[in-house]
Structure formats: C-alpha cells, structure tokens
Design a protein around this motif. Structure first.
Motif, PDB file in Angstrom:
ATOM      1  N   THR A 247       3.404 -54.503  54.833  1.00 38.22           N
ATOM      2  CA  THR A 247       2.450 -55.488  54.428  1.00 38.22           C
ATOM      3  C   THR A 247       1.076 -54.850  53.700  1.00 38.22           C
ATOM      4  O   THR A 247       0.382 -55.351  52.738  1.00 38.22           O
TER       5      THR A 247
ATOM      6  N   ASN B 207       1.756 -54.052  50.245  1.00 35.16           N
ATOM      7  CA  ASN B 207       2.017 -55.030  49.534  1.00 35.16           C
ATOM      8  C   ASN B 207       0.359 -55.342  49.153  1.00 35.16           C
ATOM      9  O   ASN B 207       0.109 -56.092  48.183  1.00 35.16           O
TER      10      ASN B 207
ATOM     11  N   ARG C 207      -0.435 -60.979  41.455  1.00 37.77           N
ATOM     12  CA  ARG C 207       0.426 -61.321  42.845  1.00 37.77           C
ATOM     13  C   ARG C 207      -0.821 -61.686  43.795  1.00 37.77           C
ATOM     14  O   ARG C 207      -1.803 -61.491  43.712  1.00 37.77           O
TER      15      ARG C 207
ATOM     16  N   ARG D 289       3.851 -63.664  49.630  1.00 37.79           N
ATOM     17  CA  ARG D 289       4.427 -63.014  50.696  1.00 37.79           C
ATOM     18  C   ARG D 289       5.155 -63.744  51.638  1.00 37.79           C
ATOM     19  O   ARG D 289       4.670 -64.362  52.346  1.00 37.79           O
TER      20      ARG D 289
ATOM     21  N   TYR E  23      13.301 -64.414  48.400  1.00 36.65           N
ATOM     22  CA  TYR E  23      12.307 -64.256  47.220  1.00 36.65           C
ATOM     23  C   TYR E  23      12.892 -64.920  45.780  1.00 36.65           C
ATOM     24  O   TYR E  23      12.096 -65.103  45.026  1.00 36.65           O
TER      25      TYR E  23
END
Length: 457
Positions: free
Chosen positions: A316, A319, A334, A339, A424
C-alpha cells in the motif's frame, strides 16, 4: 519566493524512495531526509528481515518434521541464531546499499541525514539547518505501540527481537495479530517455548471465526500455547525472567517467561514533526488525514505510507507512491479509492485476504454466495503433505462479481492474486469458473469451487 528544492521528501521508505527517483528523472530537484537508515521499515525491520527469518524457521520445521514422508534425519537439528541473524543482516545491507547508492549518485537528489521538524508549510529544519521547497511529501512510517503497564521491564518489539543471538527459552508474546503470530511460530520452530496472549476472543480479530480457529489449530499442533480473552495488565522482572500479570477468564493470573515480545500494534511517527503548528490535521491516533489523492489539509503537503493510516503495508505504501506520481507525471490519474484491500500474514501456512470476508458481508447485509473448501480435500496439498487450511471465496448475487476471498493454506499468498486480479478487472466470477488451470496445483481448484456457490444465509 526562491526554494532550495522543488520538493522535499521526509523518509526513505517504500513510497519516498521511488518518488524521489521519479521526480529526479523528470528533472525536479529533490531533497530527501532520513533520520535513521535508508529503506524504511520494510528493508530494515519489517518485511525483508522477518520473511528471511520465516524462511529459516520453515527449513528447521521441515528438517524436524519429515519422517512421516520417509525423510529421516539421524541426529539433532540445531539452530544457529547468530548465523540466521547474519544472513538477515547481509540481505538488509544489500538492499540498503542499493538504495543509498541510487540516492547519492543522482545529481537531482540530495540525501539529508537527520530528524525533520516543520518550521512552516514550506520550511523544514534538520540539524539546525533550514531547507525549503514548494512541495513536501511525508513518508515517516510508524513504530511499535507500547501499552501501559510494561515500563521498567526489558521487553522486545518486532525490531529488537531481530537482534537476539540466543534463542529464548520461553517467549511470551502479547498480541495475536500477524506480527505476534509470525514471531511466535518462528521462534517455536527455532526451539523456544511460546505463549501467545490476546485480549480478544480469537486470533487475527479481523478474520472470520472459522479461519481464526483453523489458525489456532495449526499453532496448537506445533505446541504453541494460546490464551485468549486475556487482558495483559502489567509485567515485572522475576529473577532472570519476566512475569506477565493477566486478567483472564481461565488459567493462571500470571505467566513467567525468559523473554517478552510486545506485538500490540503500531503507531505513526508523526507526533514530533510539528504538524500541529502548520495546520496539517491528524486523527486521534496520530495518522495524517489525507484526501483521495493523499493530499493533507495543506494543499502543498502530501502524506504517504504507514503515517497516513490508509494501509500499513509495503504494497500500500508503494501504491501511495503510484497515486502521487500519477498526479505529477502521468496522464491516467490514480486514487486511493481505486485500491482494493489485500494482505497476507506470513505464518506457515500463510493466510491471504482480499476484499470482504463472510463477517463483513453479513454485517453489511449484502446478498452473496460462498464457495468453501478445506485444504485437506485438495490433491496438490495432499501430495505436498501440507493439508492444513481453508479456502473461501465470496461472490455478490446481484452482479456476479467477486466481493473477496480468504485463503489459508500452502501457497495462499501467491494464488490469492487470482482473485485480486479478477476484482481489479471487474470481471464476472464465471470468467474464472470457466478457466482451465494447470494440474496439479492448488489454484486449479478455484474454478471448481466456483461451480458450487451457495447463498450466505
């Protein structure tokens, strides 16, 4: 106003380091501040060292427990913790050196050693020197939480236990989360007597009851003593060991061991940054509040990684870098809301999780279907002699899309990505149900499981 840097990054963890590299590649002048060793938690006292120890412990366990498969060892299996520690240090050193070389060799990056404190929204003091930047990115990570009642005792944390060179005779672990379970099983396999205390009614409180019970069964099989519903209220030195006083429904009110590991959660390293005086808001636990693009309450400051409370894992944190980087340099943006929750606890066998579990689904009142299979029914698990565990997959009735999965079993941390990728992609479960997987594998049973979905009542 003229700034020293285009951007300052506080912390060289799994978000800060790649962000510095990307900024430098795009021609920005970056100052990156580190008060300790480069690499952050993952490299220095998190994933890298602990998973190295997990691998050592698994080798020891296999060596000691393979006679039922016709593999017999004449003589004792001995553990050299000093050598195990050195192997860990060598792995850390290699990673740390690589990061440091990248930061120091880049002409657009200045590595600054020392503790950072905000002066204002664009200025940071380090070692009596002030550095300024248009934008600031906070990646300061977290540290072990130490509850009240343990002052004055020589306790261990997930960081200091990695410095031991002799195996504890009896390790008492306070906390039944993934850190406590990983270290408890690890040191049991090294030869320690282990007692795990948890104040809750089950291990890994965020998992389904059947998963938690299966983990407890695995640990009990390895002669790890588990005491649930235990409120650990204090500890004191007792001879050459430590006595932990426990308020619990069953068992002795005190336990004496040679060593004590506190695995009671983590807190962010935000209390001494000076955030309050510049108007960056934190929540009641100290985590920095961020929006969907990880921007704080000051529009030129962002918070990434463990300190923002939005994950607490290396993946994470990375990300978080991807989110911020996309808004800086990429056409497709993004967001945090993109997520999907996923993680694993690297016990043996591992437990891996994505999305919702059964308890979440019931609590939210979602109409869903469940596919469930014990590892003992899977041919590949039987062939490997590793039949402990349970697989659960959840599908929403209305959309036929995956809601989540909880996998406990050999290789679970790998094949859970089958479900992660489908989620996803937003694909129907039928796409996976109709896929042809390789035999013999554990993952080949996932399509078969999806042929037998049953409604969650």
């Amino acid at each position: 106003m003229t700034f020293d840097f285009d951007a300052i990054i506080i912390g060289t963890g799994q978000a800060g380091t790649p962000l510095a590299a990307s900024m430098a590649k795009n021609g920005l002048k970056v100052g990156i501040i580190e008060k300790s060793q480069v690499g952050g938690t993952c490299v220095n006292n998190g994933c890298t060292p602990t998973k190295a120890y997990v691998a050592n412990a698994r080798r020891a366990y296999i060596a000691k427990n393979s006679s039922d498969m016709g593999v017999k060892i004449n003589g004792d299996v001995t553990i050299d913790l000093k050598q195990i520690k050195q192997r860990k240090e060598d792995i850390i050193s290699e990673s740390r050196s690589s990061i440091k070389e990248m930061l120091e060799s880049n002409e657009n990056i200045t590595l600054i050693n020392g503790k950072a404190t905000f002066i204002d929204g664009n200025s940071i003091a380090v070692n009596n020197t002030t550095y300024t930047a248009e934008k600031i990115y906070i990646n300061v990570g977290g540290r072990p939480r130490i509850p009240e009642g343990f002052n004055g005792v020589d306790y261990l944390t997930n960081e200091t236990i990695l410095q031991l060179e002799e195996i504890p005779e009896h390790l008492i672990v306070v906390g039944g989360g993934y850190i406590g379970l990983e270290f408890g099983q690890m040191f049991r396999r090294f030869g320690s007597k282990i007692t795990i205390l948890d104040r809750g009614s089950k291990l890994l409180k965020h998992e389904d009851d059947d998963m938690a019970q299966e983990i407890a069964n695995i640990f009990k099989k390895e002669q790890i003593h588990i005491r649930l519903n235990s409120k650990c209220i204090s500890a004191k030195k007792s001879g050459k060991g430590i006595e932990v006083n426990v308020d619990c429904a069953e068992g002795s009110p005190s336990i004496t061991g040679s060593h004590l590991l506190l695995a009671t959660g983590r807190i962010p390293n935000t209390s001494d940054l000076g955030l309050d005086k510049i108007g960056v808001d934190t929540d009641e636990r100290g985590y920095i509040k961020v929006n969907n693009s990880l921007q704080t309450t000051l529009d030129n400051i962002w918070a990434l990684g463990d300190c923002n409370g939005q994950g607490g894992f290396t993946h994470t944190s990375y990300n978080d870098f991807q989110i911020v980087n996309s808004h800086l340099f990429e056409e497709k943006k993004r967001f945090l809301s993109d997520r999907i929750l996923c993680y694993a606890a690297f016990i043996d066998p591992p437990i891996a999780r994505v999305g919702l579990n059964e308890e979440d689904i019931r609590r939210k009142g979602i109409k869903a279907k469940l596919a469930k299979k014990p590892m003992s029914e899977i041919a590949r698990a039987k062939e490997k002699g590793e039949t402990q565990g349970l697989l659960k997959i959840f599908v929403e009735e209305e959309t036929n899309k995956f809601l989540g999965a909880s996998f406990l079993g050999t290789g679970a941390d790998e094949y859970v990505h089958t479900i992660i990728d489908m989620m996803y992609a937003g694909a129907s479960y039928t796409a996976l149900r109709d896929a042809v997987h390789i035999h013999p594998t554990v993952s080949e049973l996932i399509p078969t499981m999806l042929e037998k979905l049953e409604s969650i009542k």
